[in-house]
Write an enzyme that holds these catalytic residues in place. Structure first.
Site, PDB file in Angstrom:
ATOM      1  N   ASN A   1     -12.539   4.751  -2.394  1.00  0.00           N
ATOM      2  CA  ASN A   1     -11.514   3.554  -2.253  1.00  0.00           C
ATOM      3  C   ASN A   1     -12.274   2.763  -1.132  1.00  0.00           C
ATOM      4  OD1 ASN A   1      -9.880   1.626  -1.671  1.00  0.00           O
ATOM      5  ND2 ASN A   1      -7.941   2.811  -1.806  1.00  0.00           N
TER       6      ASN A   1
ATOM      7  N   TYR B   1       0.771  -1.236  -0.089  1.00  0.00           N
ATOM      8  CA  TYR B   1       0.096   0.100  -0.054  1.00  0.00           C
ATOM      9  C   TYR B   1       0.885   1.207  -0.063  1.00  0.00           C
ATOM     10  CZ  TYR B   1      -3.463  -3.303   1.060  1.00  0.00           C
ATOM     11  OH  TYR B   1      -4.332  -4.501   1.042  1.00  0.00           O
TER      12      TYR B   1
ATOM     13  N   ARG C   1     -10.417 -11.317  -4.172  1.00  0.00           N
ATOM     14  CA  ARG C   1     -10.114  -9.578  -4.255  1.00  0.00           C
ATOM     15  C   ARG C   1     -10.488  -9.479  -5.866  1.00  0.00           C
ATOM     16  NH1 ARG C   1      -7.768  -7.385   0.310  1.00  0.00           N
ATOM     17  NH2 ARG C   1      -6.542  -8.479   1.445  1.00  0.00           N
TER      18      ARG C   1
ATOM     19  N   HIS D   1     -15.421  -5.977  -1.929  1.00  0.00           N
ATOM     20  CA  HIS D   1     -15.829  -7.454  -2.437  1.00  0.00           C
ATOM     21  C   HIS D   1     -16.763  -7.833  -1.663  1.00  0.00           C
ATOM     22  CE1 HIS D   1     -11.480  -6.559  -3.633  1.00  0.00           C
ATOM     23  NE2 HIS D   1     -11.244  -6.497  -2.475  1.00  0.00           N
TER      24      HIS D   1
ATOM     25  N   ASP E   1     -25.599  -0.038  -3.522  1.00  0.00           N
ATOM     26  CA  ASP E   1     -27.116   0.379  -3.641  1.00  0.00           C
ATOM     27  C   ASP E   1     -27.220   1.976  -3.123  1.00  0.00           C
ATOM     28  OD1 ASP E   1     -28.112  -2.037  -4.279  1.00  0.00           O
ATOM     29  OD2 ASP E   1     -28.860  -2.705  -2.340  1.00  0.00           O
TER      30      ASP E   1
ATOM     31  N   HIS F   1      -8.197   2.159  -6.180  1.00  0.00           N
ATOM     32  CA  HIS F   1      -7.393   0.970  -5.146  1.00  0.00           C
ATOM     33  C   HIS F   1      -6.073   1.466  -5.465  1.00  0.00           C
ATOM     34  CE1 HIS F   1     -10.893  -1.446  -4.507  1.00  0.00           C
ATOM     35  NE2 HIS F   1     -11.207  -1.079  -5.846  1.00  0.00           N
ATOM     36  N   LEU F   2      -5.364   1.251  -4.072  1.00  0.00           N
ATOM     37  CA  LEU F   2      -3.966   1.661  -3.992  1.00  0.00           C
ATOM     38  C   LEU F   2      -3.108   0.326  -4.799  1.00  0.00           C
ATOM     39  CD1 LEU F   2      -3.836   2.530  -0.579  1.00  0.00           C
ATOM     40  CD2 LEU F   2      -3.199   3.942  -2.294  1.00  0.00           C
TER      41      LEU F   2
END
Length: 148
Positions: free
Chosen positions: A75, A23, A112, A81, A88, A101-102
């Protein structure tokens, strides 16, 4: 001038110390500060919120419909997932959003690989570390300029 909203999901408060090889070493505060500065330089405002609680993110998305938010950057982290409720909420408010996403989830564990958000997102940016956020913001700014 547009009002933008940046949402960070669970465990992103640990950026800079949690698995830096995956990350990166930038903290969430550093990422947010750079993005707020960039948004302001482009004539926009950016509100940032991180929560480990799904319902807090859902409630903030709901509020975005009423507070003049033009675009959401999110993010969702692990909620990517698992969260039908985030999906919604995003669909319910009808605001465009970018999924960020990093890391690149498609190069990681099989669980994932699926996102509950990607098929509804205006775009998905992943795999560029902290630059994923910057690239997402630049894309949103370009979209806003194009559509104005």
């Amino acid at each position: 001038m547009a009002h933008l909203l940046l949402l960070h999901g669970p465990n992103l408060n640990l950026l800079g110390t949690r698995e830096p090889e995956v990350y990166g070493r930038n903290t969430l505060a550093q990422i947010d500060a750079a993005l707020v500065d960039r948004a302001q330089a482009a004539g926009h405002t950016l509100d940032c919120l991180q929560s480990n609680a799904e319902h807090v993110l859902v409630e903030r998305i709901h509020a975005a419909r009423e507070d003049g938010t033009a675009f959401i950057l999110i993010n969702p982290a692990a909620f990517t997932h698992t969260s039908v409720s985030l999906r919604d909420a995003l669909l319910g408010v009808g605001l465009p959003f970018v999924e960020i996403h990093l890391s690149n989830p498609h190069t990681r564990e099989p669980f994932r690989h699926h996102s509950y958000l990607s098929d509804k997102a205006a775009g998905v940016i992943c795999g560029f570390g902290a630059d994923s956020y910057r690239l997402a913001l630049e894309a949103v700014i370009a979209r806003l300029e194009r559509d104005s």
